[in-house]
Design an enzyme around this catalytic site. Structure first.
Site, short mmCIF file in Angstrom:
data_model
loop_
_atom_site.label_atom_id
_atom_site.label_comp_id
_atom_site.label_asym_id
_atom_site.label_seq_id
_atom_site.Cartn_x
_atom_site.Cartn_y
_atom_site.Cartn_z
N ASP A 9 -6.19 14.66 -44.92
CA ASP A 9 -5.74 14.11 -43.50
C ASP A 9 -4.62 13.35 -43.56
O ASP A 9 -4.49 12.87 -44.45
CB ASP A 9 -7.20 13.74 -42.82
CG ASP A 9 -6.92 13.09 -41.69
OD1 ASP A 9 -6.40 13.69 -40.75
OD2 ASP A 9 -7.36 11.99 -41.44
N ASP A 11 -3.59 10.82 -40.53
CA ASP A 11 -3.80 9.49 -39.76
C ASP A 11 -5.28 8.98 -40.20
O ASP A 11 -6.20 9.75 -40.16
CB ASP A 11 -3.88 9.54 -38.27
CG ASP A 11 -2.44 10.12 -37.74
OD1 ASP A 11 -1.28 9.41 -38.33
OD2 ASP A 11 -2.31 11.14 -37.08
N ASN A 52 -4.39 17.41 -37.38
CA ASN A 52 -4.17 17.38 -35.71
C ASN A 52 -3.29 16.59 -35.12
O ASN A 52 -3.55 15.30 -35.30
CB ASN A 52 -5.83 17.35 -35.24
CG ASN A 52 -6.70 18.31 -35.62
OD1 ASN A 52 -6.23 19.48 -36.16
ND2 ASN A 52 -8.13 18.26 -35.30
N GLN A 53 -2.34 17.25 -34.46
CA GLN A 53 -1.36 16.04 -33.66
C GLN A 53 -1.41 16.57 -32.10
O GLN A 53 -0.53 16.97 -31.66
CB GLN A 53 -0.05 16.32 -34.31
CG GLN A 53 0.00 15.83 -35.57
CD GLN A 53 -0.11 14.27 -35.53
OE1 GLN A 53 0.20 13.52 -34.51
NE2 GLN A 53 -0.92 13.58 -36.71
N ARG A 58 -0.41 16.87 -25.41
CA ARG A 58 -0.64 15.76 -24.54
C ARG A 58 0.65 15.22 -23.89
O ARG A 58 0.73 14.28 -23.12
CB ARG A 58 -1.58 14.52 -24.94
CG ARG A 58 -2.86 15.00 -25.27
CD ARG A 58 -3.61 13.88 -26.19
NE ARG A 58 -4.64 14.46 -26.89
CZ ARG A 58 -5.92 14.68 -26.81
NH1 ARG A 58 -6.35 14.49 -25.49
NH2 ARG A 58 -6.64 14.97 -27.48
N HIS A 92 -1.90 21.35 -30.89
CA HIS A 92 -2.73 22.01 -29.65
C HIS A 92 -3.60 20.97 -29.12
O HIS A 92 -3.93 20.07 -29.90
CB HIS A 92 -3.34 23.39 -30.13
CG HIS A 92 -2.49 24.40 -30.56
ND1 HIS A 92 -2.54 24.68 -31.81
CD2 HIS A 92 -1.29 24.85 -29.99
CE1 HIS A 92 -1.64 25.75 -31.99
NE2 HIS A 92 -0.91 25.76 -30.80
N CYS A 98 -6.87 27.26 -29.91
CA CYS A 98 -6.21 27.72 -31.01
C CYS A 98 -7.04 28.04 -31.92
O CYS A 98 -8.26 27.36 -31.93
CB CYS A 98 -5.16 26.73 -31.46
SG CYS A 98 -6.05 25.22 -32.02
N ARG A 101 -6.94 24.07 -34.65
CA ARG A 101 -7.40 22.66 -34.70
C ARG A 101 -8.60 22.49 -35.54
O ARG A 101 -9.68 22.98 -35.27
CB ARG A 101 -7.54 22.28 -33.17
CG ARG A 101 -8.11 20.78 -32.78
CD ARG A 101 -8.08 20.62 -31.44
NE ARG A 101 -8.64 19.30 -30.94
CZ ARG A 101 -8.29 18.15 -31.09
NH1 ARG A 101 -6.74 17.99 -31.43
NH2 ARG A 101 -8.85 17.20 -30.58
#
Ligand code: MG
Ligand code: ZN
Length: 178
Positions: A9, A11, A52-53, A58, A92, A98, A101
């Site tokens: 991962d 972040d 995941n972004q 957003r 997404h 999707c 994610r």
């Protein structure tokens, strides 16, 4: 025997968790992370980042900005002799249905298609339970780190290993492969 891979991962695991990191200048590696990834390279393990972004969905930042962040990430790692074999993003939001994610396996499926490794012989390292669930879902050995959001999942996690940080996870992997 095909090369084994470590799925990591971003972040809260590689770089310091900043709420929806959107500026390359905010990128800060946790201590020892570059050296730990370099050790994975030296152990002849593949290294893939799965992130995941949803900040894209957003509208907090765009793909061009995300590219700049990743260019800087690669530069920072390369400066310490560490290399990443692939980086996969889910841009997404949670309500977009999707297949990529986390904890859904789309990014790992793509990495397997690109790099031809067996996910059941892989390792997954992350700071959220979705990372652990992704690892379990694809049959990998899973690690929860206590950096980033890790502390809030320690009590309830289904991770195979709970460790302080990414370098500690690499220590365990090194031991498992001996
Ligand atoms: Mg994370
Ligand atoms: Zn997605």
């Amino acid at each position: 025997m095909t090369k084994r891979f470590v799925l990591i991962d971003r972040d809260g695991t590689i770089n310091v968790e900043k709420h929806y990191l959107s500026d390359p200048d905010q990128l800060e590696l946790y201590p020892g992370v570059a050296a730990a990834i370099r050790r994975l390279n030296q152990m002849d393990l593949g290294v893939v980042v799965v992130t995941n972004q949803s900040g894209i969905a957003r509208g907090y930042f765009d793909l061009a900005r995300l590219d700049e962040i990743h260019t800087r990430l690669f530069t920072m790692l390369e400066a310490e002799g560490a290399a990443i074999d692939g980086l996969y993003i889910c841009p997404h939001g949670p309500d977009e249905d999707c297949t990529c994610r986390k904890p859904l396996p789309g990014m790992v499926d793509q990495a397997v298609a690109d790099h031809h490794f067996d996910p059941r012989r892989a390792f997954m390292i992350g700071d959220k339970e979705v990372d652990v669930e992704l690892g379990h879902g694809v049959g990998a050995v899973s690690f929860l780190v206590r950096t980033g959001h890790g502390p809030q999942f320690v009590e309830s996690t289904k991770a195979d290993y709970v460790v302080d940080d990414l370098p500690a996870a690499v220590n365990v992997i090194e031991g498992l492969l001996k």
